[in-house]
Design a protein around this motif. Sequence first.
Motif, PDB file in Angstrom:
ATOM      1  N   THR A  38       0.819  -1.218   0.000  1.00 22.91           N
ATOM      2  CA  THR A  38       0.000   0.000   0.000  1.00 22.91           C
ATOM      3  C   THR A  38       0.851   1.265   0.000  1.00 22.91           C
ATOM      4  O   THR A  38       0.309   2.357  -0.003  1.00 22.91           O
ATOM      5  N   ILE A  39       2.173   1.127  -0.025  1.00 22.13           N
ATOM      6  CA  ILE A  39       2.970   2.344  -0.181  1.00 22.13           C
ATOM      7  C   ILE A  39       2.834   2.846  -1.629  1.00 22.13           C
ATOM      8  O   ILE A  39       3.116   3.995  -1.921  1.00 22.13           O
ATOM      9  N   TYR A  40       2.400   1.954  -2.512  1.00 22.98           N
ATOM     10  CA  TYR A  40       2.264   2.324  -3.928  1.00 22.98           C
ATOM     11  C   TYR A  40       0.853   2.799  -4.249  1.00 22.98           C
ATOM     12  O   TYR A  40      -0.104   2.380  -3.610  1.00 22.98           O
ATOM     13  N   LYS A  43      -3.806  -2.936  16.787  1.00 23.93           N
ATOM     14  CA  LYS A  43      -2.349  -3.094  16.830  1.00 23.93           C
ATOM     15  C   LYS A  43      -1.916  -4.085  17.917  1.00 23.93           C
ATOM     16  O   LYS A  43      -0.940  -4.805  17.743  1.00 23.93           O
ATOM     17  N   ASN A  90      -2.836  -3.837   4.780  1.00 21.57           N
ATOM     18  CA  ASN A  90      -2.352  -2.480   4.528  1.00 21.57           C
ATOM     19  C   ASN A  90      -1.197  -2.225   5.478  1.00 21.57           C
ATOM     20  O   ASN A  90      -1.183  -2.724   6.599  1.00 21.57           O
ATOM     21  N   LYS A  91      -0.249  -1.410   5.033  1.00 20.87           N
ATOM     22  CA  LYS A  91       0.922  -1.110   5.868  1.00 20.87           C
ATOM     23  C   LYS A  91       0.505  -0.454   7.196  1.00 20.87           C
ATOM     24  O   LYS A  91       1.166  -0.613   8.211  1.00 20.87           O
ATOM     25  N   SER A  92      -0.610   0.273   7.131  1.00 24.85           N
ATOM     26  CA  SER A  92      -1.052   0.901   8.374  1.00 24.85           C
ATOM     27  C   SER A  92      -2.039  -0.002   9.113  1.00 24.85           C
ATOM     28  O   SER A  92      -2.763   0.459   9.992  1.00 24.85           O
ATOM     29  N   ASP A 124       7.158  -3.874   1.202  1.00 23.33           N
ATOM     30  CA  ASP A 124       7.120  -2.681   0.346  1.00 23.33           C
ATOM     31  C   ASP A 124       7.513  -3.023  -1.090  1.00 23.33           C
ATOM     32  O   ASP A 124       8.448  -2.445  -1.653  1.00 23.33           O
ATOM     33  N   SER A 147      -4.845  -0.996   9.960  1.00 26.78           N
ATOM     34  CA  SER A 147      -6.288  -0.824  10.048  1.00 26.78           C
ATOM     35  C   SER A 147      -6.852  -0.003   8.890  1.00 26.78           C
ATOM     36  O   SER A 147      -8.062   0.169   8.783  1.00 26.78           O
ATOM     37  N   ALA A 148      -5.984   0.527   8.027  1.00 30.79           N
ATOM     38  CA  ALA A 148      -6.480   1.319   6.897  1.00 30.79           C
ATOM     39  C   ALA A 148      -7.066   0.391   5.842  1.00 30.79           C
ATOM     40  O   ALA A 148      -6.883  -0.826   5.897  1.00 30.79           O
TER      41      ALA A 148
END
Lengths: 398, 488
Positions: free
Chosen positions: A44-46, A252, A166-168, A81, A170-171
């Motif tokens: 999801t950085i992209y 988390k 997702n990298k975050s 990533d 919960s997003a």
Amino acid sequence: MATLIGTGISTKLDSFAAGKEAALSAYYQIEKNYPDILIIFISTIYNQHEAIKGVRSIIRDTPIIGCSSIGSISSYGSHQDSVAVFIISSDSISFFCGIGDKISANSRLAGSKAAIKAFGSIKKNIPKQAYMMFSDSASGNSADILRGAQEILGTCFPIIGGGASNKSYSAKTYQYADNEVYTDSVTGAIISGTMVLGVGQSSSWQPIGKPHKITKAKFNVIKEIDKRPAVKMYEEYFERSFEELKNDGIFKLGINYPLGVRQIDKNREYLTRVPLTLEYNGSLVLNADIREEEDISLMISDKELILESAKNAAEKALKYIKNTKIKFATMFSDISRLLLLRNDAYKEVDIVKETIGREIPILGCYTLGEYGLLNAAAESAGQYCFNNHSVSITLFSE
Amino acid sequence: MYYMVVFASVAGVLFMLYHLELTRRIKSERSNKKLQDIVDQLDDQAKIIIKTDLALNKVQEDLDRKIAGLCTLHELSRKLSSTFNIENIFGMINQPFVLKLGFSKLLITLKDDSTGLMAIKSSAGYSDAEIKTIEAEFNKINFASFLFKKEKPMLVNRLMESIDRRWNLLDLLKIESFLTAPIVAREEPIGLIIAGNTSMYGKIGENDTELISILTGLIGTAIESAKLYTELFGSHRELERRVAERTKELEKLNEELKNMNKMKSDFISSVSHELRTPLTSIKGYASILMTGKLGDVLPAQKERLEKIDKHSNSLVHLINNLLDIARIESGKIQMEMKDVSIKEMIDSTVDIITPQVKEKNISLKINSKTKFDKIKADHGQIERILLNLLSNAVKFTPEKGTVSVDVEEKDDVIQFSIEDTGIGIPPQDIPKVFQEFFRADNALDQKIKGSGLGLSLVKKIVEAHKGKIWFNSELGKGSRFTFTLPKY
């Protein structure tokens, strides 16, 4: 030609360029043969659309299936990533894709819609072997999505895959079907052809502390544990206030310290559930459903247990493959395992390669929850289920 | 009575059973309580384990985040070193880079040199409309001037009410906390970076200041390098333009000079021709007069006629030299290259010069160290060189001095050196020695007659043979003229 697998991984920090590089690399590996399916995992950085465009700049019309993920798993190891493109080119395996949307509104319906679409497009007289699906893990009830698919395919039909991540954490997460990038959806592909499948799944989380009882629950929401608001359990074990848990995100904590529901086989395998959100009344919303009156415990794991369970899963899968040649393997490992293994994540892939054979191409990603066959020896033997914190390995052999 | 005994016995048994059950229950409760205490103790220990595990995970997470951030910055640094284009620099600070660095939103603004306003050059996590709003608000509140006074990155979150309340930045930027730092280039703040996270991502803390410091440093240096490169490139282009312009001018001047030189040669050639014809007549008539065929010639008249003849000869020699120089320059004289003997040439020259040598009682030494006697050269012209240099050496060497001729092989050339113990050449005259009509400014030179064309002609003949000529001289001690000729 038989079956060829192309693997392309790119970590370029340009979405389009990364998609293009990964696709090109994979395409060269199938020696420019006709690709039957593209299985794609994009961090999801992209920018998801740009990365898909990059892939499409190399390979135009082949069906796409995949999801966002914090990292890819391949024969090359574990890559966070990254954009990972896997191409399968085969004269003996066919793929039929489907998509179901709005899982937050009705997870079961979305799961069943995707399976119907995939099943509907299948040609008759071709043996159906497995269904690979990727669902949005940040919304809906993943166990319900599975049930929806099982309504169409049957409870014993092999269903593999997992929840997009997702990298975050919960997003929102993304699912891919052809040229579209979806969210709040489930995408799936029926894999058909003449082949033998070996499926193995194992979790390594073990209970810590005393057992507790779910005294009030409905679907995927635990309202009370030991006749107190469910959140109290996390408040006490982690010495965090309700506000802290709310702000920090119970998710988390729950990724590393989930709730273990029950021992489902003699090998100390537990069904785990991750609390996604916290309601104001102290209820925990899980990513899959749970039953009232169940005994639950807080769960914990470590690197050794994770590596051991990866080996167990690979060995379980190997038991089904007798005197056949493995063409490729899929490996879906829970993101919690990556978070715990950190820089040693490659060891998990390595141990699987060591077990199934180093030359076998592996394709997969880190998922938030996995679909697989966890409880082969339990009372529900042969039934596919949704679990968290596990690694699910499937071997495809001819 | 019997019934009473039975009743008492039953009651006794029941009491005993009750007592036993009570004892068992008490024991069991005690045991359960003990077990519960153990479970509770284990649960408390589990809490300690979880707490420790959580703390370890947090440390590991922070460390991983830092390492990942530093790796990402290292990668950026590597890429930045390959570009000198400012737009490319900002292109590299894109969404994947920012997320990999551990932030979800980032803004880079630079001060416009002409307007003084802040302009957003790079962003991640914001839409175009949001960028416009933020840019306008930033210029309105003049946040940059406040930040430019800070040397270190500044952490802004909800707890820092003074800053947040003053500008309401967190709401404007739609983030929970952010780090901001000025970008400095050439020791001047030129812009600022804001890197922050929404609530979904991890909290930003003091740990992240190092990453932002490095990032601002990298961007500042890259911008500085790009500007320097642009300036340097501009200067280089300007220099190249000027050099090209000047080269063109010089080429033009050179062409003009060549034309002028040709005109001069042509002029000398034609004038020399024009002079030589009447001179030949003068010389002829003087010779006729001297023979006495036209009448007796008195001794005084004869003396004058001989002077006319002598000066006419000098003039013819001068004119011939001038003509030769002009011809060589214009390429009209082609060297007649033949195999010639070095020894024969030197002997023949020495023969010519011997009377003068003897007259001044000069010691003349010939040292030839060549195995190689033959060279390809124009015999007459080489003799001319040798004669010129030898006669000069003899002319400028006082009586009882020494003149030596050395011939030796050097790689592909034969090197001739004529050395004397003469008056030498003043240092200020050294650069002019090979110029036409130049004569050294010393007393002896003025007494010795000459046209000042000899050495110029020698140089031209040597060069026409693709050789080189140079000399060393020390005033009062003597000179050494050396020239080379190719062997083949």
